[in-house]
Motif scaffolding. Structure first.
Motif: not given
Length: 396
Positions: A298-299, A302, A319-320, A322-324, A326-327
């Motif tokens: 995920l990082w 991101a 936005v995507f 940032l979501i990845c 944080i997840s």
């Protein structure tokens, strides 16, 4: 005068004898008109002793107050070895107080009685119960069924019924025969996962009709068994598990279909799954190493989305990204460690009747993978996974 009195008594005796004989004949005619079951009851009543004191007879506890008669329903005269079959017993008694049933047999050890906790159902003055049997060899035999009634742990009635000879026939078999005879067998689900470094565990959910799933057994497999059996011999559901070497590619077995009179073969390709073995077992662990890879993945996504944002200036991409990012922090990569007490037993499944596969000799450090009260899923140092009771873990 004396001669006259003798003649008078002789004539009176003849009259009384003729009247008594008429009454006996009438009673016999009435008895013959009764149903066969009631005739048996009257024939089994012990005769009274009129020469003794009447009050003494009432108080004598050994004089039977009622009678027990047994009748069977229709049952098969031929069965396969490994086939389950029922015999229904009807017990009729004039006893109207509380009592318990006890069942005994004259049979050999090759015939198994499958439901010793049988329930008796009362319909008016007749009690009904269905007894299930299974022959393990063609030499099995059943000669008599004996029913006893007891009250306060004292037997007061007993009856037995002879069983007509039942012929048992061997079924065709193969090297991978599961020792199962059924009308149908369906595999609902199948999952395979690593059991330890050298073995995998496979669990199959089975649906079957007219069989005893507990008989499912394959030669050459050291650890196997039936878990969570539900239903009855007419229709049942259970989980079969088997532990075997990791290099095995095909899992093969057969059962005998008694309706089609032939062997049914299954050849299942073994494929190790990453998801849980089943919603019932939850056997395989939450893989912490895999979670770490997901976190890094995920990082990386991101980071790549961030580069795309720099060149394209598209805020949706940001936005995507940032979501990845944080997840990645929300994924659980922590490891919970516990101490398993000495003599703790690990089960295959989180159920009370599940098979034990390992017992600790000393306190042992384990990784805690999950919980299904009152059981805890743990991972041992050698890679084995199992379920232990919550109280077997030492408190911190």
């Amino acid at each position: 005068m004396i001669a006259f009195l003798r003649f008078f008594f002789f004539i009176s005796f003849l009259i009384i004898k003729v009247l008594a004989q008429d009454n006996i004949n009438n009673l016999q005619i009435e008895l013959k008109n009764l149903p066969e079951e009631e005739q048996k009851i009257y024939k089994n009543i012990a005769p009274s002793d009129e020469s003794e004191d009447y009050q003494k007879n009432i108080e004598d506890p050994f004089i039977p107050q009622s009678s027990l008669v047994l009748i069977t329903g229709n049952y098969i005269n031929k069965a396969y070895v490994g086939e389950v079959f029922p015999i229904t017993i009807y017990a009729k008694t004039t006893e109207n107080t509380n009592f318990n049933f006890h069942i005994e047999f004259i049979k050999n050890n090759d015939l198994l009685f499958l439901n010793p906790d049988v329930k008796w159902e009362r319909k008016n003055d007749v009690y009904e119960a269905t007894l299930w049997f299974e022959a393990k060899t063609s030499n099995a035999n059943l000669e008599q069924i004996i029913i006893k009634l007891s009250r306060n742990n004292v037997f007061f009635q007993k009856a037995n019924i002879a069983i007509n000879p039942i012929k048992f026939e061997n079924t065709p078999s193969s090297n991978n025969f599961s020792h199962l005879v059924a009308s149908s067998l369906e595999i609902k689900k199948i999952k395979t996962n690593y059991f330890d470094d050298k073995n995998v565990i496979m669990i199959m959910e089975l649906n079957a009709t007219n069989t005893n799933l507990k008989s499912f057994y394959l030669k050459g497999i050291e650890k196997q068994g039936i878990e969570n059996l539900k239903g009855d011999f007419n229709s049942s559901n259970a989980y079969y598990y088997a532990v075997f070497p990791v290099n095995k590619n095909i899992f093969s077995f057969s059962y005998f279909n008694k309706d089609e009179k032939k062997l049914q073969n299954y050849n299942l390709k073994i494929k190790v799954s990453e998801d849980s073995i089943s919603t019932q077992s939850d056997l395989n662990p939450t893989n912490k190493d895999f979670n770490i890879y997901k976190q890094y993945g995920l990082w990386i996504i991101a980071f790549l989305l961030g580069i795309c944002f720099v060149f394209k200036k598209n805020y949706i991409i940001l936005v995507f990204a940032l979501i990845c990012f944080i997840s990645g922090f929300l994924i659980d990569t922590s490891t919970k460690i516990g101490i398993l007490k000495a003599n703790a037993k690990a089960r295959i499944l989180p159920t009370e009747l599940s098979t034990y596969f390992y017992t600790t000799n000393n306190n042992e450090k384990v990784e805690i993978l999950g919980e299904r009260k009152p059981y805890i899923k743990v991972l041992f140092k050698d890679g084995k996974i199992g379920w232990v009771e919550n109280e077997d873990l030492a408190k911190n």
